[in-house]
Design an enzyme around this catalytic site. Structure first.
Site, PDB file in Angstrom:
ATOM      1  N   HIS A 249     -49.989 -29.802  -9.951  1.00  0.00           N
ATOM      2  CA  HIS A 249     -50.496 -30.361  -8.707  1.00  0.00           C
ATOM      3  C   HIS A 249     -50.964 -31.799  -8.883  1.00  0.00           C
ATOM      4  O   HIS A 249     -51.827 -32.082  -9.715  1.00  0.00           O
ATOM      5  CB  HIS A 249     -51.681 -29.548  -8.188  1.00  0.00           C
ATOM      6  CG  HIS A 249     -51.375 -28.113  -7.942  1.00  0.00           C
ATOM      7  ND1 HIS A 249     -52.328 -27.244  -7.461  1.00  0.00           N
ATOM      8  CD2 HIS A 249     -50.242 -27.391  -8.074  1.00  0.00           C
ATOM      9  CE1 HIS A 249     -51.789 -26.038  -7.324  1.00  0.00           C
ATOM     10  NE2 HIS A 249     -50.517 -26.111  -7.700  1.00  0.00           N
TER      11      HIS A 249
ATOM     12  N   ARG B 134     -46.148 -30.754  -7.310  1.00  0.00           N
ATOM     13  CA  ARG B 134     -46.616 -30.541  -5.942  1.00  0.00           C
ATOM     14  C   ARG B 134     -47.525 -31.696  -5.550  1.00  0.00           C
ATOM     15  O   ARG B 134     -48.412 -32.087  -6.330  1.00  0.00           O
ATOM     16  CB  ARG B 134     -47.387 -29.219  -5.842  1.00  0.00           C
ATOM     17  CG  ARG B 134     -47.598 -28.737  -4.419  1.00  0.00           C
ATOM     18  CD  ARG B 134     -48.561 -27.565  -4.362  1.00  0.00           C
ATOM     19  NE  ARG B 134     -49.952 -28.024  -4.339  1.00  0.00           N
ATOM     20  CZ  ARG B 134     -50.989 -27.209  -4.157  1.00  0.00           C
ATOM     21  NH1 ARG B 134     -50.806 -25.911  -3.998  1.00  0.00           N
ATOM     22  NH2 ARG B 134     -52.221 -27.687  -4.145  1.00  0.00           N
TER      23      ARG B 134
ATOM     24  N   ASP C  43     -47.568 -27.810  -0.248  1.00  0.00           N
ATOM     25  CA  ASP C  43     -48.183 -26.573   0.236  1.00  0.00           C
ATOM     26  C   ASP C  43     -48.829 -26.825   1.592  1.00  0.00           C
ATOM     27  O   ASP C  43     -49.780 -27.588   1.703  1.00  0.00           O
ATOM     28  CB  ASP C  43     -49.232 -26.088  -0.763  1.00  0.00           C
ATOM     29  CG  ASP C  43     -49.762 -24.698  -0.424  1.00  0.00           C
ATOM     30  OD1 ASP C  43     -49.357 -24.140   0.614  1.00  0.00           O
ATOM     31  OD2 ASP C  43     -50.590 -24.187  -1.204  1.00  0.00           O
TER      32      ASP C  43
ATOM     33  N   HIS D 227     -46.813 -17.751  -7.798  1.00  0.00           N
ATOM     34  CA  HIS D 227     -48.135 -18.380  -7.763  1.00  0.00           C
ATOM     35  C   HIS D 227     -48.688 -18.448  -9.183  1.00  0.00           C
ATOM     36  O   HIS D 227     -48.539 -17.506  -9.957  1.00  0.00           O
ATOM     37  CB  HIS D 227     -49.040 -17.527  -6.869  1.00  0.00           C
ATOM     38  CG  HIS D 227     -50.439 -18.020  -6.720  1.00  0.00           C
ATOM     39  ND1 HIS D 227     -50.739 -19.266  -6.207  1.00  0.00           N
ATOM     40  CD2 HIS D 227     -51.625 -17.431  -6.998  1.00  0.00           C
ATOM     41  CE1 HIS D 227     -52.059 -19.404  -6.167  1.00  0.00           C
ATOM     42  NE2 HIS D 227     -52.614 -18.319  -6.653  1.00  0.00           N
TER      43      HIS D 227
ATOM     44  N   ASP E  37     -56.781 -19.422 -10.242  1.00  0.00           N
ATOM     45  CA  ASP E  37     -57.441 -18.181  -9.840  1.00  0.00           C
ATOM     46  C   ASP E  37     -56.788 -16.977 -10.507  1.00  0.00           C
ATOM     47  O   ASP E  37     -57.260 -15.851 -10.354  1.00  0.00           O
ATOM     48  CB  ASP E  37     -57.434 -18.015  -8.321  1.00  0.00           C
ATOM     49  CG  ASP E  37     -56.035 -17.948  -7.731  1.00  0.00           C
ATOM     50  OD1 ASP E  37     -55.103 -18.481  -8.352  1.00  0.00           O
ATOM     51  OD2 ASP E  37     -55.884 -17.371  -6.646  1.00  0.00           O
TER      52      ASP E  37
END
Length: 402
Positions: free
Chosen positions: A122, A147, A210, A312, A316
């Site tokens: 990211h 991303r 996203d 994904h 997390d």
């Protein structure tokens, strides 16, 4: 071989994780990720109070039967808590089976389909200039896919964009943080972001974005069409997917590839999307979609319709899930890409792992099992701290999809 003990380890080295450890009478143990961001203790309780008592004495090699037992035997099927708990058991059992066989997990699944797993990370910025500088940093590290998210003028808080430092959406607090959302400025801004990216970095870099469920189907169609000149690798989660038919409208208006599914927990969440070829990438995860046993079924269905995987892989999910996913990615024939957010140093210390990054690819390693362990003594130094993902409202105060 029999299961003699199983227990959960809840720790917070940088963020909260729930890990299940299953121990056998032959000394072989396996671990599985049971983390459900913002609802960690719900899964821990489900495992401790309902699942673990049903595991003691069972043969850990009977993975399929145990999966069916936990899924069908609960009567109340599916849902993120149930499926995350089942996934933790399933992952730990596959870890045990591969360790007992003395081979890395990807070999047990059927061997390599590729030499490395292409990953994306990211690049986030408070404005376009900062976002481009972050893209340059990741490109310098060797990433071939990135991303890109940036702050939107007129919006104080935007998904994927930190106020400073690294981005972490789960806020340690007693109630969720609230953010403000407005669609119009975002739709006007997004094409400018990717025009800048192509202008600076050319066309050899894969660019991803996203949307994070923020748009209605027709708004998502408009965004996809406006981004077509910049050839995105994918547009992720453009609209909430409870209504799978909604993606038909998006598909009618744009050829920008669509990825969806990080919140899915069952093949039924994506069956119509896949069979009707309304998406290009399925993003369901090992930990939230019932483990390897169930995710293999999702991937097999997707392969029939030329839909590829794009799991994904944000922070997390613990390194246990990442390591397992990499073995799956190495084997699965219809692999597309793997998300890879780099964990905090304290997380990596608690979860020593065999996987490694080089030149834009992750490699799962050759250790028996999925190659990830947990340092239980070190984990005790990081106690659980309550945390929530944010919620979103429109400018008039209405609740919206975060």
């Amino acid at each position: 071989m029999r299961i003699t003990n199983a227990y959960c380890i809840v720790t917070s080295p940088g963020r909260n994780f729930v890990t299940l450890k299953i121990v056998t009478d032959e000394g072989v143990y396996g671990i599985g990720d049971a983390t459900l961001n913002g609802r960690e203790l719900a899964v821990e309780s489900y495992l401790t109070n309902h699942v673990i008592p049903c595991l003691i004495g069972r043969d850990p090699h009977q993975i399929e039967d145990i999966w069916q037992y936990l899924y069908k035997g609960a009567y109340w099927r599916r849902g993120p808590v149930t499926m995350s708990a089942i996934a933790a058991v399933d992952t730990a059992l596959w870890d045990i089976k591969a360790k007992a066989a003395g081979m890395p997990l990807y070999q047990l699944l059927g061997g390599k389909s590729r030499d490395g797993v292409m990953v994306y990370s990211h690049a986030n910025g408070r404005d376009i200039e900062e976002a481009m500088d972050r893209v340059a940093q990741y490109k310098e590290k060797g990433f071939k896919a990135i991303r890109v998210q940036a702050g939107v003028p007129g919006l104080d808080k935007v998904y994927g964009v930190p106020k400073g430092g690294s981005y972490e959406p789960a806020i340690r607090a007693t109630v969720p943080d609230e953010s403000l959302w407005a669609t119009e400025p975002y739709l006007d801004f997004a094409p400018k972001l990717f025009a800048a990216a192509r202008d600076r970095f050319g066309w050899d870099l894969h660019l991803l974005h996203d949307v994070h469920h923020r748009l209605t189907p027709i708004e998502a169609a408009r965004l996809g069409k406006s981004l077509e000149p910049y050839r995105l690798f994918w547009m992720e989660d453009p609209t909430p997917a409870e209504n799978q038919e909604a993606f038909r409208l998006i598909r009618q208006h744009t050829v920008t590839p669509v990825a969806v599914g990080e919140v899915f927990n069952s093949i039924h969440d994506c069956r119509d999307l896949i069979q009707n070829q309304l998406i290009d990438y399925i993003r369901a995860t090992i930990v939230h979609a019932g483990g390897i046993t169930h995710l293999r079924r999702i991937a097999a269905l997707a392969e029939l319709y030329q839909v590829r995987t794009g799991f994904h892989g944000a922070t997390d999910l613990s390194p246990v899930c990442m390591g397992t996913a990499l073995h799956f990615d190495t084997w699965v024939p219809n692999f597309g890409i793997q998300e890879y957010m780099i964990h905090a140093p304290e997380t990596d210390a608690v979860f020593p792992h065999a996987y490694s990054f080089k030149d834009g690819y992750l490699h799962p390693g050759e250790a028996p099992g999925h190659g990830v362990d947990i340092d239980e003594e070190l984990a005790k130094k990081y106690p659980y701290t309550q945390a929530y993902l944010p919620v979103a409202r429109l400018r008039d105060g209405s609740m919206w999809d975060w």
